[in-house]
Design a protein around this motif. Structure first.
Motif, PDB file in Angstrom:
ATOM      1  N   ILE A  23     -33.009  23.285  10.542  1.00 47.40           N
ATOM      2  CA  ILE A  23     -31.664  22.508  10.434  1.00 47.40           C
ATOM      3  C   ILE A  23     -31.266  21.480  11.432  1.00 47.40           C
ATOM      4  CG2 ILE A  23     -29.313  23.133  10.920  1.00 47.40           C
ATOM      5  CD1 ILE A  23     -29.914  26.143  10.116  1.00 47.40           C
ATOM      6  N   LYS A  24     -31.917  21.480  12.479  1.00 53.56           N
ATOM      7  CA  LYS A  24     -31.713  20.434  13.898  1.00 53.56           C
ATOM      8  C   LYS A  24     -32.355  19.207  13.080  1.00 53.56           C
ATOM      9  CE  LYS A  24     -31.205  18.501  17.561  1.00 53.56           C
ATOM     10  NZ  LYS A  24     -29.914  17.841  18.010  1.00 53.56           N
ATOM     11  N   LYS A  27     -30.570  17.778  10.190  1.00 51.71           N
ATOM     12  CA  LYS A  27     -29.359  16.907  10.591  1.00 51.71           C
ATOM     13  C   LYS A  27     -29.740  15.596  11.433  1.00 51.71           C
ATOM     14  CE  LYS A  27     -26.182  20.716  11.529  1.00 51.71           C
ATOM     15  NZ  LYS A  27     -25.718  21.679  12.391  1.00 51.71           N
ATOM     16  N   ALA A  30     -30.994  13.224   8.592  1.00 51.70           N
ATOM     17  CA  ALA A  30     -29.809  12.559   7.766  1.00 51.70           C
ATOM     18  C   ALA A  30     -29.039  11.568   8.705  1.00 51.70           C
ATOM     19  CB  ALA A  30     -28.963  13.726   7.330  1.00 51.70           C
ATOM     20  N   ASP A  31     -28.835  11.973   9.888  1.00 54.27           N
ATOM     21  CA  ASP A  31     -28.101  11.094  10.779  1.00 54.27           C
ATOM     22  C   ASP A  31     -28.594   9.607  10.865  1.00 54.27           C
ATOM     23  OD1 ASP A  31     -25.929  13.083  11.096  1.00 54.27           O
ATOM     24  OD2 ASP A  31     -26.645  13.466  13.035  1.00 54.27           O
ATOM     25  N   THR A  52     -30.295  20.881   4.578  1.00 47.23           N
ATOM     26  CA  THR A  52     -29.597  20.444   5.708  1.00 47.23           C
ATOM     27  C   THR A  52     -29.408  18.907   5.660  1.00 47.23           C
ATOM     28  OG1 THR A  52     -30.179  22.172   7.223  1.00 47.23           O
ATOM     29  CG2 THR A  52     -29.513  20.278   8.049  1.00 47.23           C
ATOM     30  N   GLU A  55     -26.881  18.298   2.677  1.00 44.46           N
ATOM     31  CA  GLU A  55     -25.365  18.692   3.108  1.00 44.46           C
ATOM     32  C   GLU A  55     -25.007  17.738   4.212  1.00 44.46           C
ATOM     33  OE1 GLU A  55     -26.135  22.632   4.587  1.00 44.46           O
ATOM     34  OE2 GLU A  55     -26.332  23.465   2.790  1.00 44.46           O
ATOM     35  N   ASN A  56     -25.818  16.961   4.871  1.00 47.48           N
ATOM     36  CA  ASN A  56     -25.403  16.059   5.737  1.00 47.48           C
ATOM     37  C   ASN A  56     -25.483  14.635   5.214  1.00 47.48           C
ATOM     38  OD1 ASN A  56     -24.963  17.410   8.575  1.00 47.48           O
ATOM     39  ND2 ASN A  56     -26.493  18.573   7.684  1.00 47.48           N
TER      40      ASN A  56
END
Length: 183
Positions: A23-24, A27, A30-31, A52, A55-56
């Protein structure tokens, strides 16, 4: 860096830390606008990572052999899903699409993917950064083996140093950026 191939398990593993690591990483990717390129499954760490990223607001590209579409439960909500005939085609397609490679915890298949990328780097087939995302110290025994290989003169220190290792997703991606700056 546009796209990173991530090799990881189709299972979640023995502790929640592995899923949290996926998950980390998802994220962070995606960021940073980095496309995920992975094995195309909706289960295990592969599914957690892809979900993840999506979703991001990120992009996720899956590459899965036809024989695993049902067994690994192909993820049908991806940005793109490539269904190929063989595992060889899967790895070749992922390598073609990727600017770098991350290996998360996983089993024999994950190790096989990592070692192929590692070998390709040693013999000059690619010049892309690759590394181990050492979630929950999963790869610490393997890292010790690499050091043993160097000590026993079966692996050069230069080739040992090719493998970037970090327990933090952002720090590992920073190492990848430093690699690109040097090459």
């Amino acid at each position: 860096m546009k796209g990173i191939a991530v090799f990881c398990g189709s299972r979640l593993g023995a502790t929640e830390a592995y899923k949290e690591g996926a998950i980390k990483l998802g994220k962070v990717m995606a960021d940073q606008g980095i496309t995920l390129i992975y094995g195309g499954s909706s289960v295990g760490l592969m599914g957690a990572l892809a979900d993840t990223v999506l979703e991001n607001g990120g992009d996720a590209i899956g590459v899965i052999p036809q024989t695993l579409v049902e067994k690994e439960v192909a993820h049908h909500s991806l940005t793109d899903l490539h269904i190929v005939n063989t595992m060889h085609e899967r790895k070749a397609k992922m390598a073609e699409l990727a600017d770098a490679f991350i290996t998360m915890p996983g089993g024999a298949g994950t190790m096989e993917e990592f070692f192929e990328v590692y070998t390709w780097a040693q013999i000059g087939i690619h010049d892309k950064p690759f590394g181990l995302y050492n979630v929950n110290q999963y790869y610490t025994p393997l890292i010790s083996l690499f050091d043993h290989m160097v000590n026993q003169e079966f692996l050069s220190q230069e080739n040992r140093d090719m493998v970037m290792i970090d327990k933090d997703a952002e720090a590992l991606l920073q190492k990848f950026s430093s690699f690109k700056d040097k090459h």
